[in-house]
Motif scaffolding. Sequence first.
Motif, PDB file in Angstrom:
ATOM      1  N   ALA A  54      91.004  37.420  11.238  1.00  0.00           N
ATOM      2  CA  ALA A  54      92.328  37.681  11.767  1.00  0.00           C
ATOM      3  C   ALA A  54      93.270  36.558  11.383  1.00  0.00           C
ATOM      4  N   VAL A  60      93.784  38.424  19.309  1.00  0.00           N
ATOM      5  CA  VAL A  60      93.981  38.663  17.878  1.00  0.00           C
ATOM      6  C   VAL A  60      94.792  39.940  17.707  1.00  0.00           C
ATOM      7  N   ASP A  61      95.454  40.068  16.569  1.00  0.00           N
ATOM      8  CA  ASP A  61      96.340  41.221  16.372  1.00  0.00           C
ATOM      9  C   ASP A  61      95.764  42.249  15.403  1.00  0.00           C
ATOM     10  N   VAL A  62      94.443  42.201  15.187  1.00  0.00           N
ATOM     11  CA  VAL A  62      93.830  43.148  14.250  1.00  0.00           C
ATOM     12  C   VAL A  62      93.005  44.214  14.964  1.00  0.00           C
ATOM     13  N   ARG A  81      96.131  46.974  10.755  1.00  0.00           N
ATOM     14  CA  ARG A  81      96.881  45.903  10.112  1.00  0.00           C
ATOM     15  C   ARG A  81      97.820  45.296  11.147  1.00  0.00           C
ATOM     16  N   PRO A  82      97.986  43.974  11.133  1.00  0.00           N
ATOM     17  CA  PRO A  82      98.789  43.310  12.168  1.00  0.00           C
ATOM     18  C   PRO A  82     100.178  43.907  12.304  1.00  0.00           C
ATOM     19  N   ASN A 117      94.352  37.065   7.866  1.00  0.00           N
ATOM     20  CA  ASN A 117      95.350  38.138   7.759  1.00  0.00           C
ATOM     21  C   ASN A 117      96.742  37.632   8.078  1.00  0.00           C
ATOM     22  N   ARG A 118      96.831  36.757   9.092  1.00  0.00           N
ATOM     23  CA  ARG A 118      98.141  36.208   9.452  1.00  0.00           C
ATOM     24  C   ARG A 118      98.655  35.282   8.352  1.00  0.00           C
TER      25      ARG A 118
END
Length: 451
Positions: free
Chosen positions: A446, A364-366, A383-384, A449-450
Amino acid sequence: MDALRYRLPQERTLRTPLPGPRSQALTARRRVAVAAGVGSSVPVYAADADGGVLVDVDGNSLIDMGAGIAVNSVGASNPAVAQAVSEQAAHFAHTCFMVTPYEGYIEVAEALAALTPGTHDKRSVLFNSGAEAVENAVKVARLATGRNAVVCFDHAYHGRTNLTMALTAKAMPYKANFGPFAPEIYRMPMSYPFRDEAGLGGGESARRVISQIEKQIGADTVAAMIIEPIQGEGGFIVPAAGFLPALVEWARSNGVVFIADEVQTGFARTGAWFASEDEAIVPDIITMAKGIAGGLPLAAITGRAELLDAVHPGGLGGTYGGNPIACAAALAAIESMRQLDLPGRARQIGELAQRRLRALAAEVDVIGEVRGRGAMQAMEFVRPGGVEPDPDITKAIAAQALEQGVIVLTCGTYGNVIRLVPPLVIGEELLGEALDVLDTIIRSLAGRNRG
């Protein structure tokens, strides 16, 4: 954890939505009886707790990943602690050590001399809270050195009294509108590997601090340097390797008292008895509380004999400091930590948690960073696509975890860190279940968020 018998079933069971009706009723009573300035991060009211679970007044059994902010290391109702408390209370609850002393106080001081780093001659004083311990460590350092200045660090948390608020870095909610604060406090940059400039190692970070002290304060005016070996409320920040040893070396060569605030890191939490051991540093004074007494209010400072013995008789103490019941609890808690090898258990918890959390962070990118040591683990949320702190997702994770019966705590200067500090007696299956819940929540948020 086969050596431990749990009193309550070690399972997550939800009988009502959270908070349940009885917790809601208590909240209504609280609003008209308890000052609004006392906050609670979880809106459920405890009725029982044991091992890794907390049972609320509505009968819900929650997985406890907060341990009363790293206090209930041996469990919230450790049988040995409960028995020691009962036996001591049956004899006397208080005499005041400054009036009629008792053996339990001396036994705790002897135990701390044996457990804390270093083979030098040591002395201890017992208090009630971590803030009180910090205040008195600074008092000792100032008297022993004849100097006034105290150096502290960015992202630090040392308490809520006037002096400790001055030492604490974060304004809201700890300091806002409570000043003026104690003078002669100087704040230096902390080693924060995730947010430091690329390539800034521990030695270079320490040299930056030392240069600022020498230029802006003057080494010969500094009484003490105080630092958490791993910062707690500031975000479970683990400094770069070499940072702490370099500061200790400078302090020694300049007659500065090095104070390690181990209120949150002490008593097996990081996989050693004290986090100072991880980098082989020997503080001049250590402040302790939280895990020391199995949940009872007790704190301590342990330090070099020549420092503590420099204080005149009557200069240290307090009516309730080293209460006999709290001392009995501390001795039982420390013995339980030994018998159950809780330093070793903390390392096992850390290995399991880091393996799971690092695997999640890779997908995940968070999650900007997974960090910590032993049973003191954290995820910093961003934040991503960058390192901008994301306190919103952090709050959402904590809220959704509670809805699903897992208590987690947030922290960090930017409010973007989830910290995991379970009781060290939590079972592996229960710990894994808590991590499963967090994994599912974080992946879901996550994904949003994307989107």
